[in-house]
Design a protein around this motif. Structure first.
Motif, PDB file in Angstrom:
ATOM      1  N   ALA A 183      63.002  18.782 -81.613  1.00 32.63           N
ATOM      2  CA  ALA A 183      63.395  17.528 -81.158  1.00 32.63           C
ATOM      3  C   ALA A 183      62.715  16.363 -81.821  1.00 32.63           C
ATOM      4  O   ALA A 183      61.629  15.809 -81.241  1.00 32.63           O
TER       5      ALA A 183
ATOM      6  N   ARG B 137      72.600  19.702 -80.710  1.00 30.67           N
ATOM      7  CA  ARG B 137      72.588  18.666 -79.624  1.00 30.67           C
ATOM      8  C   ARG B 137      72.087  19.529 -78.418  1.00 30.67           C
ATOM      9  O   ARG B 137      72.993  20.064 -77.729  1.00 30.67           O
ATOM     10  N   ILE B 138      70.852  20.050 -78.247  1.00 36.18           N
ATOM     11  CA  ILE B 138      70.268  20.801 -77.356  1.00 36.18           C
ATOM     12  C   ILE B 138      71.102  22.022 -77.293  1.00 36.18           C
ATOM     13  O   ILE B 138      71.493  22.642 -76.363  1.00 36.18           O
TER      14      ILE B 138
ATOM     15  N   TRP C   7      56.403  22.002 -79.701  1.00 33.86           N
ATOM     16  CA  TRP C   7      57.405  20.992 -80.256  1.00 33.86           C
ATOM     17  C   TRP C   7      57.285  20.654 -81.519  1.00 33.86           C
ATOM     18  O   TRP C   7      56.150  20.735 -82.134  1.00 33.86           O
TER      19      TRP C   7
ATOM     20  N   SER D  58      65.171  15.369 -74.108  1.00 30.93           N
ATOM     21  CA  SER D  58      64.969  16.863 -74.436  1.00 30.93           C
ATOM     22  C   SER D  58      63.804  17.506 -73.846  1.00 30.93           C
ATOM     23  O   SER D  58      63.756  18.486 -73.227  1.00 30.93           O
TER      24      SER D  58
ATOM     25  N   ASP E 180      67.570  20.639 -81.313  1.00 30.62           N
ATOM     26  CA  ASP E 180      67.992  19.040 -80.795  1.00 30.62           C
ATOM     27  C   ASP E 180      67.708  18.115 -82.003  1.00 30.62           C
ATOM     28  O   ASP E 180      67.036  17.398 -81.836  1.00 30.62           O
TER      29      ASP E 180
ATOM     30  N   ALA F 168      64.172  12.458 -77.798  1.00 29.43           N
ATOM     31  CA  ALA F 168      63.294  13.452 -77.707  1.00 29.43           C
ATOM     32  C   ALA F 168      62.756  13.695 -76.237  1.00 29.43           C
ATOM     33  O   ALA F 168      62.357  14.542 -75.817  1.00 29.43           O
TER      34      ALA F 168
ATOM     35  N   ALA G 170      68.110  14.344 -81.806  1.00 29.03           N
ATOM     36  CA  ALA G 170      67.217  13.560 -81.024  1.00 29.03           C
ATOM     37  C   ALA G 170      66.304  12.931 -82.213  1.00 29.03           C
ATOM     38  O   ALA G 170      65.325  13.248 -82.457  1.00 29.03           O
TER      39      ALA G 170
ATOM     40  N   LEU H  50      61.065  23.794 -79.375  1.00 27.54           N
ATOM     41  CA  LEU H  50      62.180  22.917 -79.344  1.00 27.54           C
ATOM     42  C   LEU H  50      62.119  21.912 -80.525  1.00 27.54           C
ATOM     43  O   LEU H  50      61.127  21.160 -80.796  1.00 27.54           O
TER      44      LEU H  50
END
Length: 489
Positions: free
Chosen positions: A458, A342-343, A378, A369, A357, A366, A360, A456
């Motif tokens: 997400a 979670r992040i 991403w 995030s 993350d 997302a 997400a 990231l």
């Protein structure tokens, strides 16, 4: 004929009940075990079932039908003629067995319904604080649990999180409060309960393939406010949640309490500069706000994001509704840790942060995030569950350095990116080897990341196409990052 309206207590006569438990996950097993303890006649129907759980059912004398014999509308159910079906919340409402139940006036419950009827098993009858929303349910429920415990209340987070609610109900010591996380699936089937306080954290497209449309999904979420006794907590920044409160049939005296990441008005919890403040549950809320915590206190939890601030604000509102003192809330927040995936900061090297993350699993999560960081590479994709990512890409394309697309529904993601961000650099990960997916994605993402950027994960999608679950996906990401960075870590 059994009168279900009389089965409202652990001490009711359950011996004449004939119950089908449909599905044998954690909640299904706890329902079967509980009903057997009550002396009811129980038949478990489950296409897939853990062998160890079936062995336990044999020991406690519960008959079960599994595999091919459990598909569709099993003959065993027709012969059994149940009074009630306790359904696993993931089962779609149009399932043949549930259609048969509707046609034959057979009641359909989830384990939450059963737990509400049995909440008087111990002399200590717990109050229920119920929480739902598209995103942030688990973190908020865990925060509320921690705040209540720090405030000297015996509390447990349960329901759609951790401990099955029927196991909590049967705890011999009993609890002061059950913090009940509720999914839209559970709420769809749920009958009548009366929570002490309740919250809808946010609302956005999710599980539309299951509910059929957004209105049905929203209606399910709104049920959490019905019959609330003290506080209906809503998101000031999400008008849909406020409308739900306005339309809910609540107990006399129940208040509407807003939470926000901005400055709180009266009857709200929010932030004044770098302070989390309560303007809902103290005497002089007309003129002042009560300090709860600082942003520095919250930053000890993890990466400080608007989403984390919102969760803390909502949790504080729920805990304050139960009378938890500010000092206890502060201590709970300072010692709180987010669940993995979670992040979560996996690594930082050469000015680039790698953030997991994986939890997400929908566009709303997302979005929260991506919105937390200025520039992201991403990693996105998986099972989209009937939602369209175009709006998400449109909103946040200016923050995106590049996108690396994974998952079964890649083409839908690629279409959204092409439509809403045609100039964005995009890499599609094409491989039949699921074990190699994340390493390829990480290696490709690294080619675009610059100092100050965040890579990231997400995904805005479910994970079961290429991974066991979101945790497996996050673990694979972390392993791939470590392999990529090697000795730099």
């Amino acid at each position: 004929m059994v009168d279900l309206s009389k089965l409202t207590s652990w001490n009711s006569n359950w011996s004449e009940l004939r119950a089908v438990v449909f599905g044998l996950g954690l909640s299904g097993f706890s329902a079967a075990d509980t009903l057997a303890e009550l002396g009811a006649d129980v038949l478990v129907v489950a296409e897939a079932a853990d062998a160890d759980l079936l062995d336990v059912l044999d020991v406690i004398g519960v008959v079960h039908v599994t595999g091919e014999a459990a598909k569709g509308l099993p003959q065993a159910v027709l012969s059994y003629q149940p009074n009630v079906i306790i359904v696993s919340p993931g089962v779609r409402p149009e399932h043949e067995l549930l259609a048969w139940a509707a046609e034959n006036d057979v009641a359909v419950w989830v384990d939450i319904d059963l737990a509400w009827r049995l909440r008087d098993k111990t002399s200590k009858i717990a109050d229920w604080i119920t929480i739902t929303g598209t995103n942030g349910k688990t973190t908020t429920a865990q925060m509320v649990e921690a705040m209540l415990i720090e405030g000297s209340h015996r509390a447990i987070a349960c329901g759609n999180i951790g401990t099955p609610i029927l196991d909590a109900i049967r705890d011999p010591e009993g609890f002061d409060v059950l913090v009940v996380e509720l999914s839209s699936f559970q709420l769809h089937y749920l009958g009548e309960i009366s929570p002490f306080s309740s919250a809808v954290l946010n609302l956005a497209d999710d599980h539309l393939d299951w509910h059929g449309n957004f209105d049905a999904y929203s209606d399910a979420k709104a049920k959490v406010y019905e019959n609330t006794q003290v506080a209906c907590v809503y998101n000031v920044n999400d008008l849909a949640t406020e409308k739900m409160v306005e339309n809910a049939d609540v107990q006399e005296g129940a208040r509407a309490i807003g939470f926000t990441t901005g400055i709180p008005s009266r009857s709200q919890v929010g932030f004044v500069e770098d302070l989390l403040c309560d303007r809902a549950f103290h005497e002089d809320r007309q003129n002042s706000a009560l300090e709860i915590a600082t942003l520095e206190d919250l930053s000890s939890i993890g990466v400080l994001t608007p989403h984390l601030m919102a969760n803390a604000s909502a949790a504080t509102a729920l805990a304050r509704s139960y009378g938890v003192a500010p000092a206890a809330i502060l201590q709970a927040l300072k010692s709180f840790k987010l669940d993995a995936h979670r992040i979560e900061l996996v690594a930082e090297a050469n000015g680039v942060r790698w953030i997991d993350d994986s939890k997400a699993t929908n566009p709303h999560a997302a979005a929260a995030s991506i919105n937390s960081f200025e520039h992201v590479v991403w990693i996105v994709g998986g099972l989209l569950k009937g939602v369209d990512l175009t709006d998400l890409v449109t909103r946040f394309s200016s923050r995106m350095r590049a996108a690396v697309v994974i998952g079964k529904d890649r083409q839908l993601v690629l279409d959204a990116l092409a439509s809403a961000a045609p100039t964005l650099s995009v890499v599609e990960v094409q491989t039949e080897d699921n074990s190699a997916v994340m390493q390829i994605a990480v290696d490709e993402a690294a080619k675009f990341a610059k100092a100050g950027d965040v890579v990231l994960l997400a995904p805005a999608a479910a994970s079961m196409d290429q991974f066991k679950d979101y945790a497996d996906r996050g673990d694979s990401f972390a392993a791939a990052v470590r392999a990529h960075l090697g000795k730099q870590l």
